[in-house]
Design a protein around this motif. Sequence first.
Motif, mmCIF file in Angstrom:
data_model
loop_
_atom_site.group_PDB
_atom_site.id
_atom_site.type_symbol
_atom_site.label_atom_id
_atom_site.label_comp_id
_atom_site.label_asym_id
_atom_site.label_seq_id
_atom_site.Cartn_x
_atom_site.Cartn_y
_atom_site.Cartn_z
ATOM 1 N N TYR A 187 -6.800 -2.000 7.639
ATOM 2 C CA TYR A 187 -6.108 -0.822 7.099
ATOM 3 C C TYR A 187 -5.112 -0.307 8.136
ATOM 4 O O TYR A 187 -5.294 -0.469 9.350
ATOM 5 N N ARG A 236 -10.966 -2.957 7.561
ATOM 6 C CA ARG A 236 -11.450 -2.387 6.302
ATOM 7 C C ARG A 236 -12.623 -3.195 5.752
ATOM 8 O O ARG A 236 -13.665 -2.649 5.425
ATOM 9 N N GLY A 262 -2.297 5.596 0.317
ATOM 10 C CA GLY A 262 -3.322 4.649 0.730
ATOM 11 C C GLY A 262 -3.880 3.796 -0.389
ATOM 12 O O GLY A 262 -4.884 3.100 -0.198
ATOM 13 N N LYS A 318 -3.096 3.398 8.656
ATOM 14 C CA LYS A 318 -2.980 4.762 8.145
ATOM 15 C C LYS A 318 -1.905 5.516 8.927
ATOM 16 O O LYS A 318 -2.157 5.983 10.050
ATOM 17 N N ILE A 338 0.867 -1.181 0.000
ATOM 18 C CA ILE A 338 0.000 0.000 0.000
ATOM 19 C C ILE A 338 0.901 1.228 0.000
ATOM 20 O O ILE A 338 1.777 1.361 0.870
ATOM 21 N N SER A 369 -8.898 -5.923 -2.169
ATOM 22 C CA SER A 369 -8.948 -5.284 -0.860
ATOM 23 C C SER A 369 -8.212 -6.128 0.176
ATOM 24 O O SER A 369 -7.909 -7.300 -0.067
#
Length: 415
Positions: free
Chosen positions: A275, A296, A197, A277, A193, A271
């Motif tokens: 996630y 996610r 993002g 971040k 990733i 996907s």
Amino acid sequence: MLQCIFLLSDSGEVMLEKQLTGHRVDRSICDWFWEHAISQGDSSKLQSVIATPTHYLFQILREGITFLACTQVEMQPLMAIEFLCRVADVLSDYLGGLNEDLIKDNFVIVYELLDEMIDNGFPLTTEPNILREMIAPPNLVSKVLSVVTGNSSNMSDTLPGATASCVPWRTADTKYTNNEVYVDLVEEMDAIINRDGVLVKCEIYGEVQVNSHLSGLPDLTLSFANPSILDDIRFHPCVRYRPWESHQVLSFVPPDGQFKLMSYRVRKLKSTPIYVKPQLTSDAGTCRISLLVGIRNDPGKMIDSITVQFQLPPCILSADLSSNHGTVNILSNKKCSWSIGRIPKDKTPSMSGTFVLETGLERLHVFPTFQVGFRIMGIALSGVKIDKLDLKNLPNRPYKGFRALTRAGDFEVRS
């Protein structure tokens, strides 16, 4: 044709040397390899095939032990790499693990195994079940007897029964009171990733692992509900290729015990289940970090063993990190590890803190890459599903069990 095999410790020491042909390979090739490995930095990402001025080298790394093979002739590199993987698997199975002390303590058994697994540079017997009939695994009784009698060899006086069988990976007289077979789908998700993002790459490497305890010579047929999504398929030698080619069905006579039936890849997934971040801002000689982790796409099963690891850049002098869930540790090699476990329902796990940069540096120019780990029991995220497993040539009805597991492989989030 391989000419020599070396086993190297994590410090570059040659623990074992096995010359395979009449052409002797000098140990100085290990010094060249180790200097090359140090110059590349991260040894875990070293190329598996390396060309030197005099030899071709093939290497794999397992538990800090480097398995190094050499040749001067043209050969299929995948055969050499696969053989080294088999050697590592067999040694791990025999010794109950892989480390420097185990190999040195069981030097005779390791050397005997290599004698049986390769002959004149060509792989010979690599099935663990057959090797166990030829060479007894180490135990306390055998070690005591070797001290008393002075005989350190674990070699059997008789040939394995499978040498006269049409299926050399299995003996014909195997008998069990309770017949049972277990099939596991074990998958690893590799993903990248980018700092915006965006999911750059997401694919799954999977294995079908079988644990078989069946009497006689059973004939098994395994079929998938969606075999068309499988790519880069590799089979165990027991699999008959023609039924798969015509009907995408696995037909095989299994080895006794645990073995890897096949491996596969499923590419271009859209996907990931969780996630990560990251947000980093730096000025005036400090850098502030904020990291959020959450679900996610809910796979319908519990996601646990979640971890986030990253290496601090060399320009960072100190770090002060804290989290609202889990534990944060900073190791001596400047590696940060955040152990989250399971994501709670009432809050989103977050980590924050500051880095102090070295004197004269105002801003951070090298940003870390985050390695994410997780585990999901009971589901294969690739979508692979086993349709049915049929068994023939058995005296009574066996027990059949199925499980699935997905875990993170090389899962990177860049900042």
